[in-house]
Design an enzyme around this catalytic site. Structure first.
Site, mmCIF file in Angstrom:
data_model
loop_
_atom_site.group_PDB
_atom_site.id
_atom_site.type_symbol
_atom_site.label_atom_id
_atom_site.label_comp_id
_atom_site.label_asym_id
_atom_site.label_seq_id
_atom_site.Cartn_x
_atom_site.Cartn_y
_atom_site.Cartn_z
ATOM 1 N N GLY A 116 0.503 -5.044 10.260
ATOM 2 C CA GLY A 116 1.723 -4.472 9.700
ATOM 3 C C GLY A 116 1.496 -2.996 9.458
ATOM 4 O O GLY A 116 0.429 -2.597 8.974
ATOM 5 N N LYS A 130 0.839 -1.206 0.000
ATOM 6 C CA LYS A 130 0.000 0.000 0.000
ATOM 7 C C LYS A 130 0.873 1.254 0.000
ATOM 8 O O LYS A 130 0.582 2.225 -0.712
ATOM 9 C CB LYS A 130 -0.926 0.011 1.216
ATOM 10 N N ALA A 182 -1.445 0.577 6.769
ATOM 11 C CA ALA A 182 -1.516 -0.562 7.682
ATOM 12 C C ALA A 182 -2.378 -1.660 7.077
ATOM 13 O O ALA A 182 -3.224 -1.409 6.218
ATOM 14 C CB ALA A 182 -2.091 -0.127 9.029
ATOM 15 N N ASP A 183 -2.135 -2.866 7.555
ATOM 16 C CA ASP A 183 -2.971 -3.990 7.168
ATOM 17 C C ASP A 183 -3.048 -4.948 8.362
ATOM 18 O O ASP A 183 -2.039 -5.200 9.020
ATOM 19 C CB ASP A 183 -2.419 -4.721 5.947
ATOM 20 N N THR A 184 -4.243 -5.438 8.629
ATOM 21 C CA THR A 184 -4.460 -6.337 9.757
ATOM 22 C C THR A 184 -5.040 -7.647 9.249
ATOM 23 O O THR A 184 -5.951 -7.639 8.415
ATOM 24 C CB THR A 184 -5.435 -5.713 10.775
#
Length: 193
Positions: free
Chosen positions: A113, A59, A76-78
């Site tokens: 992240g 991203k 961010a990525d969850t």
């Protein structure tokens, strides 16, 4: 606070209302970046726990071509990981039901992240939280799905919602990470940026 960031126009690159809410807790000025569609694909050879940091960096790269010299972007990525498999966002109510049933009476992990990027610098980190679910009846799961909106949440649940009270028996690590943004760790990184 965080006077070291005064030279930056900070942009949160996320459509998540929870991430926006959590960013506000940092008491720093930020804006929401215009949305960019990013294909969230990752190599099958990647370990499940490495996926969120890979996707947050993916991203960040998508936004990097638009970044100005004075901008700092946060992506961010969850993901939820159960049995070493990534559980993403459900495609429909039946998928949400399947996900929630698979996690009943078990422990899973939530990994987020986060990437912090400027025109000349990129840093990333990830945070892992263990979550232990009690068993819920199928009627309770159906209640949650019908009353709340699990479709935009990794693992089909929001810990800050009813299901967090009814099903989450315990956590080890950051509560805010399970919501989608490990704000304590982000604050620490931004303080030293």
């Amino acid at each position: 606070m965080l006077d070291n960031l005064n030279k930056y126009h900070i942009l949160l690159c996320s459509t998540s209302p929870r991430r926006r809410e959590l960013m506000k807790m940092l008491d720093i000025d930020f804006d929401i970046a215009p949305s960019i569609d990013v294909e969230e694909n990752y190599p099958e050879t990647l370990k499940a726990c490495e996926v969120p940091l890979y996707l947050s960096a993916l991203k960040a790269r998508a936004y990097a071509r638009l970044i100005k010299d004075n901008e700092l972007i946060i992506t961010a990525d969850t993901v939820v990981i159960c049995d070493n498999h990534v559980i993403g966002k459900p495609s429909d109510a039946a998928d949400a039901r399947r996900m929630l049933l698979s996690m009943q009476g078990r422990e899973h992990i939530v990994v987020t992240g986060v990437s912090i990027t400027t025109a000349d610098r990129h840093e990333g980190f990830d945070v892992t939280t263990k979550v232990r679910f009690d068993r819920l009846g199928e009627d309770e799961i159906d209640y949650y799905i019908s009353k709340y909106n699990p479709m935009d949440k990794a693992g089909a649940y929001g810990i800050q919602e009813w299901i967090g009270v009814a099903a989450v028996a315990g956590i080890e690590g950051s509560f805010y990470n399970v919501m989608g943004l490990p704000v304590h760790q982000l604050y620490t990184y931004l303080k030293d940026f």
